[in-house]
Design a protein around this motif. Structure first.
Motif, short mmCIF file in Angstrom:
data_model
loop_
_atom_site.label_atom_id
_atom_site.label_comp_id
_atom_site.label_asym_id
_atom_site.label_seq_id
_atom_site.Cartn_x
_atom_site.Cartn_y
_atom_site.Cartn_z
N GLY B 210 0.82 -1.21 0.00
CA GLY B 210 0.00 0.00 0.00
C GLY B 210 0.85 1.26 0.00
N PHE B 211 1.90 1.26 0.84
CA PHE B 211 2.81 2.42 0.90
C PHE B 211 3.48 2.64 -0.46
CE2 PHE B 211 4.04 3.99 5.31
CZ PHE B 211 2.83 3.65 5.86
N LEU B 212 3.90 1.52 -1.09
CA LEU B 212 4.59 1.64 -2.37
C LEU B 212 3.66 2.26 -3.42
CD1 LEU B 212 7.19 1.05 -3.95
CD2 LEU B 212 6.23 -1.17 -4.55
N CYS B 213 2.38 1.78 -3.48
CA CYS B 213 1.43 2.32 -4.44
C CYS B 213 1.14 3.79 -4.15
CB CYS B 213 0.13 1.52 -4.42
SG CYS B 213 0.34 -0.15 -5.01
N LEU B 214 1.03 4.12 -2.84
CA LEU B 214 0.81 5.52 -2.44
C LEU B 214 1.95 6.39 -2.94
CD1 LEU B 214 -0.83 7.60 -0.75
CD2 LEU B 214 0.64 7.00 1.17
N TYR B 215 3.18 5.86 -2.82
CA TYR B 215 4.34 6.62 -3.29
C TYR B 215 4.25 6.86 -4.79
CZ TYR B 215 8.93 7.64 -5.06
OH TYR B 215 9.96 8.22 -5.75
N VAL B 216 3.88 5.81 -5.56
CA VAL B 216 3.79 5.94 -7.01
C VAL B 216 2.78 7.03 -7.37
CG1 VAL B 216 3.14 4.76 -9.15
CG2 VAL B 216 4.53 3.57 -7.45
N VAL B 217 1.62 7.04 -6.67
CA VAL B 217 0.61 8.07 -6.92
C VAL B 217 1.20 9.46 -6.66
CG1 VAL B 217 -1.58 9.03 -6.10
CG2 VAL B 217 -1.33 6.56 -6.40
N LEU B 218 1.82 9.61 -5.48
CA LEU B 218 2.33 10.94 -5.09
C LEU B 218 3.43 11.41 -6.04
CD1 LEU B 218 2.51 10.49 -1.20
CD2 LEU B 218 0.85 11.82 -2.51
N VAL B 219 4.30 10.49 -6.45
CA VAL B 219 5.44 10.92 -7.26
C VAL B 219 4.97 11.28 -8.68
CG1 VAL B 219 6.37 8.78 -8.27
CG2 VAL B 219 7.93 10.55 -7.51
N ILE B 220 3.94 10.59 -9.19
CA ILE B 220 3.43 10.94 -10.52
C ILE B 220 2.77 12.33 -10.47
CG2 ILE B 220 1.65 10.38 -12.23
CD1 ILE B 220 2.36 7.45 -11.88
N LEU B 221 1.99 12.59 -9.41
CA LEU B 221 1.36 13.90 -9.27
C LEU B 221 2.42 15.00 -9.20
CD1 LEU B 221 -1.54 13.11 -6.77
CD2 LEU B 221 -1.71 13.55 -9.23
N ARG B 222 3.48 14.73 -8.42
CA ARG B 222 4.53 15.74 -8.28
C ARG B 222 5.34 15.90 -9.57
NH1 ARG B 222 6.35 18.57 -4.55
NH2 ARG B 222 8.46 18.31 -5.31
N LEU B 223 5.53 14.79 -10.30
CA LEU B 223 6.23 14.88 -11.60
C LEU B 223 5.44 15.76 -12.56
CD1 LEU B 223 7.71 11.37 -12.43
CD2 LEU B 223 8.86 13.55 -12.71
N ASP B 224 4.11 15.58 -12.60
CA ASP B 224 3.27 16.43 -13.46
C ASP B 224 3.46 17.90 -13.09
OD1 ASP B 224 2.36 14.20 -14.70
OD2 ASP B 224 0.42 14.13 -13.68
N ASN B 225 3.53 18.17 -11.77
CA ASN B 225 3.75 19.54 -11.31
C ASN B 225 5.10 20.08 -11.78
OD1 ASN B 225 1.35 19.68 -10.06
ND2 ASN B 225 2.12 19.40 -7.98
N GLU B 226 6.13 19.22 -11.70
CA GLU B 226 7.46 19.65 -12.11
C GLU B 226 7.48 19.99 -13.59
OE1 GLU B 226 10.08 20.41 -10.41
OE2 GLU B 226 9.19 19.86 -8.49
N ILE B 227 6.81 19.14 -14.41
CA ILE B 227 6.77 19.39 -15.85
C ILE B 227 6.04 20.70 -16.13
CG2 ILE B 227 5.85 18.53 -18.06
CD1 ILE B 227 6.32 15.67 -16.91
N ALA B 228 4.90 20.93 -15.43
CA ALA B 228 4.14 22.17 -15.61
C ALA B 228 4.97 23.37 -15.17
CB ALA B 228 2.84 22.09 -14.82
N ALA B 229 5.69 23.22 -14.03
CA ALA B 229 6.49 24.34 -13.52
C ALA B 229 7.59 24.70 -14.52
CB ALA B 229 7.10 23.96 -12.16
N ARG B 230 8.16 23.66 -15.17
CA ARG B 230 9.21 23.93 -16.14
C ARG B 230 8.65 24.69 -17.35
NH1 ARG B 230 14.39 22.36 -17.57
NH2 ARG B 230 14.62 22.15 -15.34
#
Lengths: 144, 242
Positions: B210-230
């Motif tokens: 569960g923790f691993l899947c939660l991490y995947v969700v969070l990191v994808i959301l944050r990656l999208d933010n990083e791409i948008a910020a760039r």
């Protein structure tokens, strides 16, 4: 060498350098990184045991060695080879019992008794329900 | 692999992974929490305190897994200059810091009743605290440059150097006498005969999933933010330079 190969070389070099630096520092600090000493370290005098400052001793509480009188608890710890007598004044941790691993902080007195200032219970890496622990205990008694 | 280093290709793929891991995270965490807090038995020594382990151990595993994945990204960024790898380091660092903090705090809450102390400076606890500071350092360094690419590259070097700490954390309990107990599961001798009873092992592994899947969700959301910020950064530069 291409630019890419240079970068790979740089990574390997940095990792090797950092690993070597940290490894050598830890080796030099070996005695300080060791959190506690075992009774054998005192008996065999292999490691330098600090005399005039507090240090930590760890081991298992020997069955039947615990004597309580008021706030003072006397017991013996063992690493299954050598033993050390310990006296401790104060409240015992919940997990303190015979056979339990403990770590005491204090220093040796003239009679080679370890006078503990603080006492911590060590937990081992085994986790099981109470019924299983009781069943194991029964099986052990049967074998003996 | 190089194909998905392109942010556009990555975005198409990440949408599916995001949905799948979100569903899996909710299911596993719900089931895992039920098993951990209600269905699993108390421990023979610690009684109910053992339930802290179901948070503490998965958080500890994740804190090391995330750092290891950041090290891979740092090496990829340094060798192949994939921009996305730099984004990944920035995206993962705060999440890793949170899991490490969760590990340290839950460990202190467990140590107080079990050992009799919140904190000791033994090799395991200290090396995990250093991991937490490495995460904070990576976050600070990646934001310390006006040019985000330069910031990412500097952070990548920090992450690579800091990865020396990972084996120290893992083997600290074997190399030195520590208050912290040795591994119950993740050592060669323990793989065949785990130190954790089956009824406690299942909830632990479900929580870890569960923790691993939660991490995947969070990191994808944050990656999208990083791409948008760039993208915003590039547009700003264009607007300034005409």
């Amino acid at each position: 060498m291409t630019r890419k190969q240079q970068r790979i070389f740089a990574i390997v070099l940095v990792l090797f350098g950092a690993g070597l630096a940290v490894g050598l520092s830890l080796l030099a600090l070996k005695e300080n990184v060791t959190y506690f000493y075992y009774p054998s370290d005192i008996a065999e005098e292999k490691k330098e045991i600090p005399r005039n400052r507090d240090f930590r001793m760890g081991g298992l509480v020997v069955d039947g060695s615990v004597e309580k009188s008021g706030e003072v608890t006397r017991f013996v710890i063992t690493d299954t080879v050598h033993t050390t007598s310990v006296t401790y004044t104060g409240i015992l941790p919940d997990l303190f019992r015979e056979g339990q691993g403990v770590i005491a902080t204090g220093r040796l007195n003239e009679e080679s008794v370890f006078v503990a200032r603080t006492l911590l219970a060590k937990h081992d890496e085994n986790y099981m329900p109470p019924e299983v622990a009781r069943a194991l205990e029964k099986a052990k008694v049967k074998i003996e | 692999m190089h194909k998905y280093a392109n942010p556009k290709k990555y975005k198409a793929l990440s949408k599916y992974i995001l949905t799948a891991s979100l569903g899996l995270a909710l299911a596993l965490l719900g089931w895992g929490l039920y098993l951990a807090l209600i269905a699993s038995p108390p421990d023979y020594q610690q009684s109910e305190t053992v339930r802290i382990m179901y948070i503490h151990v998965p958080a500890a595993w994740l804190s090391m897994f995330i750092y290891a994945s950041m090290t891979v990204a740092a090496i990829v960024l340094t060798i192949w200059r994939h921009t996305l790898a730099g984004f990944y380091i920035r995206a993962a660092a705060p999440i890793g810091a949170c899991f490490t903090a969760a590990c340290l705090i839950s460990g202190a809450l467990w140590g107080q009743p079990t050992w009799g102390t919140w904190w000791v400076w033994d090799a395991r606890l200290t090396s995990v605290l250093i991991l937490f500071f490495l995460y904070l350092g990576a976050i600070a360094l990646s934001n310390a440059y006006d040019n985000p690419d330069k910031g990412n590259q500097a952070t990548a070097w920090l992450v690579i150097v800091g990865s020396v700490n990972l084996p120290i954390i893992k083997f600290s309990v074997d190399w030195w006498n520590t208050l912290h107990q040795p591994a119950s599961l993740t050592s060669f001798s323990r793989m065949a005969a785990p130190g954790i009873h089956h009824d406690m092992l299942v909830p632990l592994l479900v929580m870890a999933g569960g923790f691993l899947c939660l991490y995947v969700v969070l990191v994808i959301l944050r990656l999208d933010n990083e791409i948008a910020a760039r993208k915003i950064h590039v547009l700003r530069l264009k607007a300034i330079n005409g």
